[in-house]
Design a protein around this motif. Structure first.
Motif: not given
Length: 468
Positions: A133-156
């Protein structure tokens, strides 16, 4: 103070303490996690008291305030607010303001009414079955956008937690409170029945055999809460998707796939034990089944991994914990993560999103996750937390806490264990529980299972048609 979102009153930082549970996650103060959502009156009163206490706090006028809606009441709510208070004290740019919204279902309903508007919170906790529901709602920004922007390492972070919230290699929300089911059992009763308390049953037939040995005029051998989450786990551990199209991950799900021999094995297993009188059903309330276990009315039952600490603290006997039971015909595939994640609302300013992401990044630090894991029983999203001395010592004192960690880390990655994505998951769970209750009343396993499949298919069809 600058406001990131509208607030119904001036709230601020709450610094309290705690421990405990998610009623699948709608947490009660008894200690568990999974995904259902019934918070009792004591929890609500506790949260109201916390809010009143918070109003007395003051924060910097220059700090940017981000509203954070959540569904944790009682002790878990206290622990969450202590975590938020720690974050607020760690820096002076941002203030996260937690607001309790009731159960997960109530929180979802509330968010549906404000999503995409100026009154929407900057951050919102949502149970795992609200993901589609949250993905389809259009109400959210995928956190991936900020992961890419900040070069955050999710492999941890823990891979088998991340995968639930990943779609097409994109992370939509940040895992927060995560749990899996476990088998809890009374070690003292095992010894009295001539069973090995250090070698618990693992398969359906072994559970049934142990239940026979444990059942007497005062005690039932086994029980399972009326919650669809447990059925989903026993489907996934057989390596089977809950719905088609790779569990709704490669394309929109159009029908349930749990109605085959795998689902029938689960229904037949529960039916046989019910007919034998070795299993008793205590309903849909987490408190009821936990009380039955504490009172030694039942020797084995399924709970959330986040309920382990609370059970050990309250039981007058020694408790064992083991993996989710699996069908004899298969090798164990593993479990699906339960619990909830934190989402970033769309439409808030870039500065506000930066604040939201800073909080997300902070709560995934190993030190923070160590405290979260020890205080609640939820998994550490950052496995490095398990290597810290205080966590190692805690696991030595309570080795049962390591069982769900091992179970999760041994899970075989697949669409089955990644979990299903359907917008009508809450409705499907209701169909499954209703069917199981019919089973316990004498409906044949085949008919009861078909009832759950047909009800789920109707809900999916109506939802897909409405989305066209």
């Amino acid at each position: 103070m600058k406001k990131a979102t509208w607030l119904a009153g001036s709230m601020a930082v709450l610094a309290l303490t705690a421990c405990a549970d998610q009623n699948t996650e709608s947490e009660t103060n008894t200690g568990a996690a999974a995904s259902d959502g019934n918070v009792n009156q004591a929890d609500e009163e506790n949260s109201e008291a916390n809010n009143e206490a918070g109003e007395e706090e003051t924060v910097s006028e220059d700090a940017l305030e981000i509203e954070f809606w959540h569904a944790m009441g009682g002790g878990l709510g206290d622990t969450l607010e202590e975590l938020v208070a720690d974050y607020n004290a760690s820096q002076d740019q941002y203030v996260i303001t937690p607001e309790y919204q009731g159960s997960y279902e109530e929180l979802l309903t509330q968010y549906r009414t404000v999503g995409g508007t100026e009154t929407a919170p900057g951050l919102v906790q949502m149970f795992e079955v609200g993901t589609k529901y949250m993905i389809d709602s259009g109400y959210i920004t995928p956190v991936q956008e900020w992961i890419d922007r900040e070069n955050y390492d999710i492999s941890q972070l823990e891979e088998n937690i991340l995968t639930y919230y990943m779609v097409d290699d994109e992370l939509y929300s940040m895992p927060f409170n995560s749990s899996t089911p476990v088998l809890m059992y009374n070690k003292d009763m095992f010894e009295a029945a001539g069973l090995d308390p250090d070698n618990p049953p693992e398969t359906f037939s072994e559970i049934a055999e142990a239940a026979r040995a444990l059942t007497n005029e005062d005690t039932y051998g086994f029980s399972m809460l009326g919650h669809g989450w447990f059925f989903e786990q026993m489907i996934s551990t057989q390596g089977v998707d809950f719905v088609n199209n790779d569990n709704g991950r490669s394309d929109l799900a159009t029908e349930a796939t749990f109605g085959g021999e795998e689902g029938l094995r689960v229904f037949e297993w529960l039916s046989d034990m019910t007919e034998e009188g070795t299993m008793n059903y205590y309903g849909r309330d987490w408190d009821d089944i936990r009380a039955a276990f504490q009172n030694e009315d039942v020797a084995m039952y399924m709970d959330s991994s986040a309920g382990i600490t609370g059970a050990i603290d309250n039981a007058p006997f020694e408790i064992g914990a083991s993996f989710v039971p699996h069908a004899d015909e298969i090798e164990r595939n593993g479990v699906i993560i339960g619990g909830a994640s934190v989402w970033m609302s769309d439409g808030i300013s870039e500065e506000e999103q930066a604040a939201a992401f800073d909080f997300m990044r902070w709560f995934n630090e190993a030190e923070t996750q160590a405290d979260w894991h020890m205080n609640t029983g939820y998994f550490a999203t950052n496995p490095a937390a398990y290597e810290l001395d205080r966590v190692v010592e805690a696991h030595e004192d309570v080795p049962q806490l390591t069982v769900p960690i091992t179970q999760l880390q041994e899970t075989i990655p697949s669409s089955a264990t990644q979990g299903a994505l359907i917008s009508v998951f809450p409705e499907s769970r209701e169909q499954v529980v209703t069917a199981l209750e019919a089973l316990y009343q004498g409906t044949s396993p085949e008919d009861a299972l078909n009832q759950a499949v047909e009800g789920t298919n109707r809900a999916i069809e109506v939802s897909n048609r409405a989305a066209e």
